[in-house]
Design a protein around this motif. Sequence first.
Motif, PDB file in Angstrom:
ATOM      1  N   ARG A  42       8.901   2.868   2.949  1.00 21.13           N
ATOM      2  CA  ARG A  42       8.433   1.513   3.229  1.00 21.13           C
ATOM      3  C   ARG A  42       8.314   1.270   4.722  1.00 21.13           C
ATOM      4  N   LEU A  62       1.304  -1.978   8.334  1.00 22.09           N
ATOM      5  CA  LEU A  62       1.016  -3.295   7.793  1.00 22.09           C
ATOM      6  C   LEU A  62      -0.356  -3.808   8.212  1.00 22.09           C
ATOM      7  N   ASP A  88      -1.610  -0.829   2.475  1.00 19.92           N
ATOM      8  CA  ASP A  88      -0.185  -0.745   2.782  1.00 19.92           C
ATOM      9  C   ASP A  88       0.459  -2.132   2.789  1.00 19.92           C
ATOM     10  N   ASN A  92       3.582  -3.329   0.526  1.00 21.05           N
ATOM     11  CA  ASN A  92       4.750  -3.972   1.113  1.00 21.05           C
ATOM     12  C   ASN A  92       5.055  -5.287   0.397  1.00 21.05           C
TER      13      ASN A  92
END
Length: 80
Positions: free
Chosen positions: A6, A11, A16, A20
């Motif tokens: 993670r 981001l 992704d 998340n």
Amino acid sequence: MRPGKRRQLDLNNRLDAIFNQIERLKAGIRAKVEHPLRVLKQQFRYTKTRYRGLMKNTAQITTLFALGNLWMARKVLRKA
């Protein structure tokens, strides 16, 4: 997803970011489920179980969860 995986998510990447967000939702659900179990384990010392028969085990767990609900609502109940 493991925490190391993670952390590696970018981001800024749309896919992704969605992964998340999914992991955050799963963690929130997991936290809501784990809290009553923690109350049973810590407050009522229900760490080990033994086979007593399905009806007795079910009755004991049901009673402990009812007590756990009272334990978590104790502040509200004291004010009333």
